[in-house]
Design a protein around this motif. Structure first.
Motif, PDB file in Angstrom:
ATOM      1  N   SER A 174       0.836  -1.207   0.000  1.00 28.30           N
ATOM      2  CA  SER A 174       0.000   0.000   0.000  1.00 28.30           C
ATOM      3  C   SER A 174       0.870   1.255   0.000  1.00 28.30           C
ATOM      4  CB  SER A 174      -0.910   0.029   1.229  1.00 28.30           C
ATOM      5  OG  SER A 174      -1.653  -1.156   1.309  1.00 28.30           O
ATOM      6  N   ALA A 175       1.902   1.253   0.866  1.00 28.53           N
ATOM      7  CA  ALA A 175       2.787   2.429   0.952  1.00 28.53           C
ATOM      8  C   ALA A 175       3.442   2.677  -0.397  1.00 28.53           C
ATOM      9  CB  ALA A 175       3.845   2.204   2.023  1.00 28.53           C
ATOM     10  N   TYR A 176       3.870   1.580  -1.031  1.00 24.93           N
ATOM     11  CA  TYR A 176       4.503   1.706  -2.338  1.00 24.93           C
ATOM     12  C   TYR A 176       3.572   2.407  -3.324  1.00 24.93           C
ATOM     13  CZ  TYR A 176       5.645   0.558  -7.096  1.00 24.93           C
ATOM     14  OH  TYR A 176       5.876   0.671  -8.435  1.00 24.93           O
ATOM     15  N   TYR A 205      -2.577  14.701   3.215  1.00 21.56           N
ATOM     16  CA  TYR A 205      -1.141  14.442   3.102  1.00 21.56           C
ATOM     17  C   TYR A 205      -0.632  13.518   4.202  1.00 21.56           C
ATOM     18  CZ  TYR A 205       3.873  15.345   2.835  1.00 21.56           C
ATOM     19  OH  TYR A 205       5.231  15.207   2.748  1.00 21.56           O
ATOM     20  N   GLU A 206      -0.919  13.892   5.470  1.00 21.07           N
ATOM     21  CA  GLU A 206      -0.393  13.101   6.576  1.00 21.07           C
ATOM     22  C   GLU A 206      -0.956  11.686   6.570  1.00 21.07           C
ATOM     23  OE1 GLU A 206       2.031  13.155   8.607  1.00 21.07           O
ATOM     24  OE2 GLU A 206       2.627  15.031   7.659  1.00 21.07           O
ATOM     25  N   GLN A 207      -2.274  11.613   6.337  1.00 17.59           N
ATOM     26  CA  GLN A 207      -2.965  10.334   6.374  1.00 17.59           C
ATOM     27  C   GLN A 207      -2.391   9.361   5.335  1.00 17.59           C
ATOM     28  OE1 GLN A 207      -7.126  10.934   5.727  1.00 17.59           O
ATOM     29  NE2 GLN A 207      -7.602   8.743   5.653  1.00 17.59           N
ATOM     30  N   TYR A 208      -2.104   9.863   4.142  1.00 14.06           N
ATOM     31  CA  TYR A 208      -1.611   8.979   3.087  1.00 14.06           C
ATOM     32  C   TYR A 208      -0.104   9.058   2.909  1.00 14.06           C
ATOM     33  CZ  TYR A 208      -6.488   8.213   1.932  1.00 14.06           C
ATOM     34  OH  TYR A 208      -7.799   7.869   1.992  1.00 14.06           O
ATOM     35  N   TYR A 209       0.361  10.195   2.371  1.00 15.76           N
ATOM     36  CA  TYR A 209       1.787  10.287   2.050  1.00 15.76           C
ATOM     37  C   TYR A 209       2.652  10.205   3.310  1.00 15.76           C
ATOM     38  CZ  TYR A 209       5.971  11.586  -0.480  1.00 15.76           C
ATOM     39  OH  TYR A 209       7.222  11.573  -1.037  1.00 15.76           O
ATOM     40  N   GLY A 210       2.240  10.910   4.353  1.00 13.77           N
ATOM     41  CA  GLY A 210       2.995  10.906   5.606  1.00 13.77           C
ATOM     42  C   GLY A 210       3.129   9.507   6.183  1.00 13.77           C
ATOM     43  N   ASN A 211       2.013   8.785   6.234  1.00 14.43           N
ATOM     44  CA  ASN A 211       2.043   7.412   6.758  1.00 14.43           C
ATOM     45  C   ASN A 211       2.859   6.489   5.874  1.00 14.43           C
ATOM     46  OD1 ASN A 211       0.678   7.610   9.161  1.00 14.43           O
ATOM     47  ND2 ASN A 211      -1.337   7.405   8.216  1.00 14.43           N
ATOM     48  N   ALA A 212       2.731   6.683   4.564  1.00 13.31           N
ATOM     49  CA  ALA A 212       3.485   5.830   3.630  1.00 13.31           C
ATOM     50  C   ALA A 212       4.983   6.022   3.852  1.00 13.31           C
ATOM     51  CB  ALA A 212       3.099   6.153   2.192  1.00 13.31           C
ATOM     52  N   CYS A 213       5.402   7.269   4.068  1.00 15.37           N
ATOM     53  CA  CYS A 213       6.833   7.529   4.295  1.00 15.37           C
ATOM     54  C   CYS A 213       7.300   6.898   5.608  1.00 15.37           C
ATOM     55  CB  CYS A 213       7.119   9.024   4.299  1.00 15.37           C
ATOM     56  SG  CYS A 213       6.983   9.744   2.663  1.00 15.37           S
TER      57      CYS A 213
END
Lengths: 482, 478
Positions: A299-301, A363-371
């Motif tokens: 998912s993060a990828y 941003y935080e919910q998706y990109y931030g968590n993925a990082c």
């Protein structure tokens, strides 16, 4: 024929480089039904071959890759040669500069046969999203060769190129190598220059070789792995890997994480187990390790890759180069029509996903968590490599599906990447090689993951694996049977 | 109800580095369109940026001079928006982790305007409009910029202008930018709100984009403040929006309302590593900082230069450097300052002319003239006229000197002139002798006139005194 054999043949003048290039061009023509090439470059190939013949006649020192006919994926920038990324958007795009890897290969005397077909902008796992039609698997033309570097894997498997350069963002070199029964190496992030690679996801993309054998892959890797002042993320040459391939297997610790085998087809699991047992009997030590969170890494990828893709692909507006629509009156309308007409469905899907993941409030919910997960993945692998030297797992949980399946359910296609994306996320080197054939006659792939910048160990273990699996002989039997 | 203004400025300063921020293209003003471009700054597919270390050094220097906290690690990010002059469809900038935080600018009143941050970014290209057509010139695309963001602490157009002038002067001193508003190397966005006097809470602000002259900025602030006050007085609310200043009408107009505000979708630039600044490197830059304008003006005042002239001297670094060179060569500070600000600046009235300071007199020559003045070999009027000519480039200093007698009238000649004055102005002599000091000046004036301004007043005064005393002595002789 291995690159070494070709090299020696050229040096001993058993055949001329031009003859050799012509033979490969003929073979590419014969296997046209595979659709492995978007366009051929016979003039470039023969020009280069003529130069190499002169150099051989003059007795000049030659790179091991001099005169060896090869393919470049069509997302590598080639000056004066069409570079389409398999997209209508770049249907008429002729770059004004060379990618650093292509510059390096040119200085080695590489003979470019043509540009490889692929998924549009490298987005896909089946090479079916190409605007120039799907690539077919040489083992069975009703099946996909995998993607996104499907053209390269199909060409190498069919003998229509000695080797190919692909790009691997989430498995795009390894997955097609696995489906087509060849070797695919994704180097450590930062080992090979990305300058001139038309970006899909900049923090994950890496250029890597697709070759007939581990040794061939090592030879190509040794040539293209060097620091590039034009790519800030690319830092460094290590010692040559090809020389260390025969280093004894004894004492090498192979980590096996059960998580990678969940959901793998029985045949794949069996073939890998047999291969590993064989390697154990030759002195390797098998160690059980844990790699949790594979599903989350997938998912993060997809979040990170889509976010970067949305930004990377925003420049394609049809104004300065590429597809420009004839519809629309205002600038905004013209850009909108150009993009609607130029991009295929999968590219549009990922641009939408990516922009959503970056938008304010998400941003935080998706990109931030993925990082954060990406950081966690690096730690997980770093811990795992404390107790092993390489990790063995399937390249893909399944063998090459029939054409047309991926397009029906995009998310199914994403799931094929579950074993390959962790290496991209954590920046690790990884290699896929054949380890058997399915009862349906399709290749089965085994994947090795290594420590960052330790391609040497990775290739050394893969070379021993190749000796055990004896896949070349299998391949010969199958070819003879056809 | 009375209202007060609250202003914050976002200032863009173009760094005068040899090459662009992320590629090797040369930075030149007014080159033929699209001749300073390469795959990187044209954003061609696959090209990658590399960070210009000189630009980082300039930005850190600016941060140090503005008393900022320099972050040892900062991050370049992508600011995504689509506009034809932005080749990659994102600007590489800094957002969450800027190069510098804090810092301040001190106004003449002593008030400190605090800074929120200072960060690095790249410039966009330029659209060139012709009837029915739009062209894109990418020469400017990728030129390094720093953006200096102030807190909303300015309270008038005057303060805003002074703040900007102070920044401009500082950047020029540091030698990191020429800060020419007319050429766009200094630009500014104005954030403005109004609130009832004494109210602690900030009002709703509007942003006026891209001010490219001091006078427009002054006018834009005046108009926008009046507009907001009028809205509030008539019971309406100020809308948060982006506006632009319309020169012909002298008004501000809406560009974008809040609903249409851009979502820049910032994220870390994956093509560049985080910017790490070794402490030693920053310290070396700190040690290399030149003496800054305020410190310099204070030093000149301590040498006896008047505050007003000291301010003029430090306005352009070239002038101040010249002045320092002259006093190092032994020129009297007061005289050298007067000679520079008087004769030279009277002739060079334009801002640009003054900035392009190129006197035809070497600082050593200025110092020599000052010494002649000290030894009364030249009169102030002579020196001023001569230097004026030479500094303005009307002739060389040696030509100017040739036009004047190399030496004042010889002693014999001067004595004769004095005797004649005493004879001609017997009444003045009498008045002087009877105690009227002023009458002496009549005698001095007569001699100077007769010597056509070439005599040194002090020498004349001494000679006259001596003769008058002798004569009175003679008279008292029986």
């Amino acid at each position: 024929m291995s690159i070494r054999t070709m090299h020696n043949g050229l040096l001993k003048k058993e055949f001329s480089t031009v003859e050799f290039a012509r033979a490969y061009l003929r073979r590419a023509e014969e296997t046209r039904s595979l659709n492995a090439y978007i366009h051929m470059t016979p003039e470039t190939a023969l020009d280069a071959a003529t130069r190499i013949d002169r150099a051989i006649a003059a007795g000049s020192p030659l790179s091991p890759l001099a005169g060896i006919p090869m393919q470049l994926k069509d997302n590598l920038s080639t000056r004066n040669i069409l570079t389409t990324c398999a997209s209508r958007m770049l249907g008429d795009y002729v770059p004004v500069y060379d990618a650093s890897v292509w510059k390096t290969l040119q200085s080695c005397g590489a003979v470019l046969l043509g540009k490889g077909n692929m998924d549009e902008f490298a987005m896909g796992s089946s090479s079916e999203t190409s605007a120039y039609g799907p690539v077919r698997n040489p083992w069975n033309e009703r099946h996909t060769p995998g993607g996104s570097s499907g053209g390269g894997a199909a060409a190498v498997a069919a003998g229509a190129a000695a080797y190919a350069l692909g790009s691997d963002t989430g498995g795009s070199v390894r997955l097609p190598a696995s489906f087509c029964g060849v070797v695919g190496l994704k180097p450590t992030y930062g080992a090979v220059s990305r300058y001139g690679l038309l970006a899909y996801a900049s923090s994950l993309d890496q250029v890597g070789p697709i070759a007939q054998s581990v040794e061939d892959a090592a030879i190509v890797f040794d040539e293209i792995a060097c620091a590039d002042p034009q790519d800030s993320t690319c830092h460094g040459k290590r010692e040559g890997c090809a020389a260390g391939l025969r280093h004894p297997l004894k004492g090498r610790r192979i980590g096996i994480a059960p998580e990678f085998f969940h959901g793998a087809e029985e045949e794949i699991r069996g073939a890998i187990e047999r291969t590993l047992a064989e390697m154990e009997s030759h002195g390797a030590e098998l160690v059980e390790i844990k790699i949790p969170h594979l599903q989350e890494m997938l998912s993060a990828y997809y979040i990170i890759a889509c976010a970067e893709a949305a930004s990377n692909l925003a420049r394609y507006d049809g104004i300065r180069y590429g597809q420009c629509s004839t519809r629309g009156v205002t600038r905004e309308e013209r850009i909108r029509f150009s993009r609607s007409e130029g991009f295929g469905a999968e590219v549009k899907r990922r641009i939408l996903l990516g922009n959503y993941a970056l938008s304010s409030g998400y941003y935080e919910q998706y990109y931030g968590n993925a990082c954060a997960l990406r950081q966690r993945a690096k730690e997980i692998f770093s811990q795992a490599f404390a107790s092993c030297d390489v990790i063995a797992c399937p390249t893909c949980p399944r063998t090459a599906p029939a054409l047309g399946q991926g397009a029906l359910h995009p998310a199914d296609g994403y799931a094929w990447d579950i074993c390959t994306v962790p290496a991209n996320l954590a920046g690790l080197p990884a290699l896929s090689q054949p380890c058997g054939l399915s009862h349906a006659g399709l290749p089965l792939g085994i994947q090795w993951l290594g420590r960052p910048f330790d391609e040497s160990t990775l290739l050394n273990v893969a070379w021993h694996c190749e000796q055990q699996a004896n896949f070349q002989m299998l391949k010969q039997e199958v070819s003879d049977g056809v | 109800m009375e209202y007060e203004l609250v202003i914050g400025l976002e200032t863009h300063v173009e760094l005068s580095t040899a090459t662009k921020m992320f590629c090797g293209c040369e930075v030149t003003f007014a080159a033929a369109p699209n001749t300073r471009c390469c795959p990187v700054c044209l954003g061609l597919p696959g090209a990658l940026p590399t960070l210009n270390q000189q630009a980082v050094a300039s930005a850190v220097t600016a941060g140090l001079a503005l008393h900022c906290q320099i972050n040892p690690v900062s991050v370049m990010e992508r600011k995504n928006y689509i506009y034809p002059d932005l080749a990659k469809a994102y600007q590489i900038s800094q957002h969450r982790h800027p190069l510098c935080r804090g810092g301040y600018v001190t106004l003449r009143s002593g008030k400190r305007i605090h800074l929120q941050q200072l960060h690095m970014e790249e410039d966009a290209g330029k659209l060139v409009y012709e009837p029915g057509r739009v062209y894109i010139d990418y020469n400017r695309g990728g030129i390094p910029l720093i953006e200096i963001v102030s807190l909303p602490e300015l309270s008038s157009a005057e303060e805003a202008c002074e703040y900007l002038e102070t920044l401009q002067r500082l950047m020029r001193y540091l030698g990191i930018s020429d800060c020419k508003m007319q050429e766009g190397s200094l630009r500014c966005d104005v954030n403005l709100s109004v609130r009832p006097v004494g109210c602690a809470q900030l009002g709703m602000r509007t942003e006026i984009k891209n001010m490219n002259s001091f006078s427009y900025m002054r006018k834009a602030i005046a108009y926008e403040a009046q507009r907001q006050i009028a809205l509030l007085r008539s019971g309406f609310a100020v809308e948060q929006e982006t506006r632009r200043y319309d020169v012909p009408s002298g008004t501000t107009r809406v560009m974008r309302s809040k609903e249409n505000a851009q979502d820049y979708r910032y994220f870390p630039e994956p093509d560049l590593l985080p910017v790490s600044l070794p402490g030693q490197w920053v310290n070396a830059l700190r040690a290399d900082l030149p003496e800054l304008p305020d410190a310099r003006a204070a030093r000149y005042e301590a040498l006896g230069v008047s505050p007003a002239i000291a301010q003029e001297l430090v306005r352009f670094r070239a002038v101040a450097d010249y002045f320092d060179a002259a006093i190092r060569c032994g020129a009297s500070p007061v005289f050298a300052a007067k000679m520079l600000i008087g004769p030279y600046f009277e002739a060079k009235t334009g801002e640009q002319e003054r900035e392009a300071f190129s006197p035809c007199v070497y600082p050593e020559q200025l110092a020599q003239v000052c010494k002649k003045l000290d030894t009364h070999a030249l009169s102030p009027a002579q020196a001023k006229a001569m230097l004026g000519q030479a500094l303005r480039g009307e002739c060389t200093l040696s030509q100017a000197l040739a036009g004047l007698p190399e030496h004042p009238p010889e002693q014999g000649v001067l004595e004769e002139l004095c005797r004649k004055a005493l004879r001609d102005h017997g009444d003045a002599v009498q008045s002087y002798l009877s105690g009227k000091e002023k009458a002496f000046q009549v005698l001095v004036g007569a001699v100077l006139r007769a010597a056509q301004g070439k005599a040194d007043p002090q020498a004349v005064r001494t000679l006259l005194k001596q003769m008058v005393d002798e004569r009175s002595f003679d008279k008292n002789k029986p």
